[in-house]
Design an enzyme around this catalytic site. Sequence first.
Site, short mmCIF file in Angstrom:
data_model
loop_
_atom_site.label_atom_id
_atom_site.label_comp_id
_atom_site.label_asym_id
_atom_site.label_seq_id
_atom_site.Cartn_x
_atom_site.Cartn_y
_atom_site.Cartn_z
N ASN A 253 -52.57 -12.06 -15.54
CA ASN A 253 -52.24 -10.34 -15.77
C ASN A 253 -53.42 -9.95 -16.92
O ASN A 253 -53.54 -9.36 -17.14
CB ASN A 253 -50.88 -10.73 -17.46
CG ASN A 253 -49.14 -10.96 -16.91
OD1 ASN A 253 -49.01 -10.64 -15.69
ND2 ASN A 253 -48.74 -11.21 -17.85
N ARG B 32 -37.63 -1.20 -14.30
CA ARG B 32 -38.76 -1.94 -14.15
C ARG B 32 -39.22 -0.42 -14.50
O ARG B 32 -40.42 -0.35 -13.42
CB ARG B 32 -39.66 -2.50 -14.46
CG ARG B 32 -38.98 -3.99 -14.15
CD ARG B 32 -39.79 -5.49 -13.58
NE ARG B 32 -40.10 -5.58 -14.56
CZ ARG B 32 -41.66 -6.38 -14.45
NH1 ARG B 32 -41.92 -6.97 -13.28
NH2 ARG B 32 -43.18 -6.63 -15.21
N ASP C 209 -42.43 -14.17 -21.30
CA ASP C 209 -42.31 -14.85 -19.70
C ASP C 209 -42.24 -16.69 -19.97
O ASP C 209 -42.05 -16.92 -19.36
CB ASP C 209 -43.79 -14.36 -19.68
CG ASP C 209 -44.08 -13.10 -19.00
OD1 ASP C 209 -43.28 -12.52 -18.63
OD2 ASP C 209 -45.63 -12.92 -18.76
C1 UD1 Z 1 -46.27 -6.63 -18.73
C2 UD1 Z 1 -46.87 -8.75 -17.78
C3 UD1 Z 1 -45.24 -9.86 -17.86
C4 UD1 Z 1 -44.70 -9.18 -19.14
C5 UD1 Z 1 -44.41 -7.74 -19.54
C6 UD1 Z 1 -43.78 -7.48 -20.72
C7 UD1 Z 1 -48.82 -8.01 -15.91
C8 UD1 Z 1 -48.76 -7.47 -14.42
N1 UD1 Z 1 -47.25 -8.02 -16.07
O1 UD1 Z 1 -46.36 -6.17 -17.78
O2 UD1 Z 1 -46.00 -10.50 -16.99
O3 UD1 Z 1 -43.24 -9.83 -18.90
O4 UD1 Z 1 -45.39 -7.63 -19.70
O5 UD1 Z 1 -44.77 -8.84 -21.97
O6 UD1 Z 1 -49.05 -7.68 -16.95
N2 UD1 Z 1 -41.27 -0.10 -19.86
C9 UD1 Z 1 -40.65 1.14 -19.73
N3 UD1 Z 1 -41.20 2.55 -18.96
C10 UD1 Z 1 -42.63 1.99 -18.23
C11 UD1 Z 1 -42.81 0.48 -19.03
C12 UD1 Z 1 -42.17 -0.17 -19.52
O7 UD1 Z 1 -39.19 1.59 -20.15
O8 UD1 Z 1 -43.05 3.08 -17.93
C13 UD1 Z 1 -39.81 -0.86 -20.81
C14 UD1 Z 1 -39.72 -2.30 -19.89
O9 UD1 Z 1 -39.03 -2.35 -18.81
C15 UD1 Z 1 -39.98 -2.93 -20.58
C16 UD1 Z 1 -40.69 -2.85 -21.60
O10 UD1 Z 1 -41.02 -1.28 -21.52
O11 UD1 Z 1 -39.12 -3.07 -21.30
C17 UD1 Z 1 -42.01 -3.76 -22.17
O12 UD1 Z 1 -42.86 -3.69 -20.43
P1 UD1 Z 1 -44.70 -3.46 -20.04
O13 UD1 Z 1 -45.05 -3.78 -21.54
O14 UD1 Z 1 -44.79 -2.19 -19.40
O15 UD1 Z 1 -44.30 -4.76 -18.77
P2 UD1 Z 1 -45.12 -4.60 -17.44
O16 UD1 Z 1 -46.84 -4.30 -18.50
O17 UD1 Z 1 -44.26 -3.98 -16.76
#
Ligand code: UD1
Length: 451
Positions: free
Chosen positions: A23, A121, A306
């Site tokens: 990540n 997501r 994770d």
């Molecule tokens: C990153 C990690 C992933 C980890 C996650 C949470 C990477 C490549 N992946 O994923 O391994 O499981 O952080 O620690 O770094 N959300 C929204 N809208 C958005 C973006 C996010 O509603 O535009 C929500 C998601 O659905 C989730 C939460 O916010 O419930 C956290 O997601 P996020 O921190 O964005 O995860 P990723 O960056 O996708």
Amino acid sequence: MYQLEIAGGHPLRGELPVQGAKNSVLPILTAVLLAPGESVIHNCPDLSDVAATLEILRGLGCSVRREGDTVTVDAAGLTGASVSRQLMEEMRSSVLFLGALLGRLGQAELSYPGGCQLGPRPIDLHLAALRSLGAEIREEQGLLMADVGTGLRGRTVCLPTPSVGATENVMLAACGARGVTTLVGAAREPEIVDLQGLLNRMGGEVRGAGGSVIQIRGGRPLHPTEYTVMSDRIAAATYLCAAAAAGGAIRLTAVEPGSLTAVLSCLEEGGCRIRTGRQRIDLVCRRPFGGLRTVRTAPYPGFPTDAQPLLMAALAAGQGTTMIEENLFDNRYRHVDELARMGADIRLSGRVAVVTGQPLHAAPVCSTDLRGGAALAVAALAAEGTSRIGGLGYIQRGYQNLQGDLSRLGAEVRLVEEAPELLRKGQERTYGVGTKKPKTEAETQPAQRAV
Ligand code: UD1
């Protein structure tokens, strides 16, 4: 098609250097395109998601080469601003090319990102934050067309949820904005601090990562640099949970204990003895693991989502009853049905799982996503008999050499080729996910992986 065959019931022993962080390496390899010229990134794990990121960079006109764990990217020739749908769908972090391309070229054309199916997501937070910096983003038939008109302008951006990806996207775009961007409600994960480290090494001016307010002074000319990716805290959590499940005594090196505080305290509470030092964690587990107070996943520094499947597997093979609450993703219990095939007693109700530890038995099982797949390996190490784990394509997204690493810790594990007609009914799809032959230990020299 390959499967992982694990003969369980043997305690783990030995020392293992932990790979570079998935990540962290993905945003870092995306960020290097902000600086024209040749950047050299060390400690890059050899993962399918890294290969996909390098493919995207090549498609954009960068030249890329890998020698061992060092990746060199020359972003001087960056010409394209468009990423193919196929590569975008390979992984979630491809969405970071939106911020990086806007920061460097002022335009981008890409589709929605892929990644493990952990429930919805969305990328609404990414889009809203980039729009508030002045990006115009149109969505047409699944394509995102973005440009910055007369340029991005720094301002205060508030994230209602501390999204890791949205935080990184804003940091990348803000480097190309005029003036100061203040990001409020930023994610605090160590990988964000690592990205800040790289951007500052490139001549950027980014402060505050690790806290919830990050300031980025944009418009500074960025230059190529040399940088070493941090160690993978979730890979480390995998081996620690494996030793908690199977018992034994292991030492992890090239690891940051400070990034694993929440995981280490659960492991201690469940009966493991832990000692930490500089870039080192020792874990000893001599009795069945388990019986924790409720474990709630939360953004960093809380317990990482994770690591939830990994801890769950160790708890299922241990003793006592523990409640887990998954608060980040709606669909992060897909591994539960597979663990049940090994005899695990796990009851689900919405976001809560109640895990009662008991001896597990071997079974043919199949990965449902990256960490869910690794959790099956953790359970198999503790189970009586020989298990087979399919769907290795998922596991290769995040582990450079799971089989080699577990062998180094004394596990009886090997890769076996599986005839397609023996695939369990209903699981054909997951067995086929981009599975290439995983590396043997000889193909991945530990020396290449030391930080
Ligand atoms: C990153 C990690 C992933 C980890 C996650 C949470 C990477 C490549 N992946 O994923 O391994 O499981 O952080 O620690 O770094 N959300 C929204 N809208 C958005 C973006 C996010 O509603 O535009 C929500 C998601 O659905 C989730 C939460 O916010 O419930 C956290 O997601 P996020 O921190 O964005 O995860 P990723 O960056 O996708």
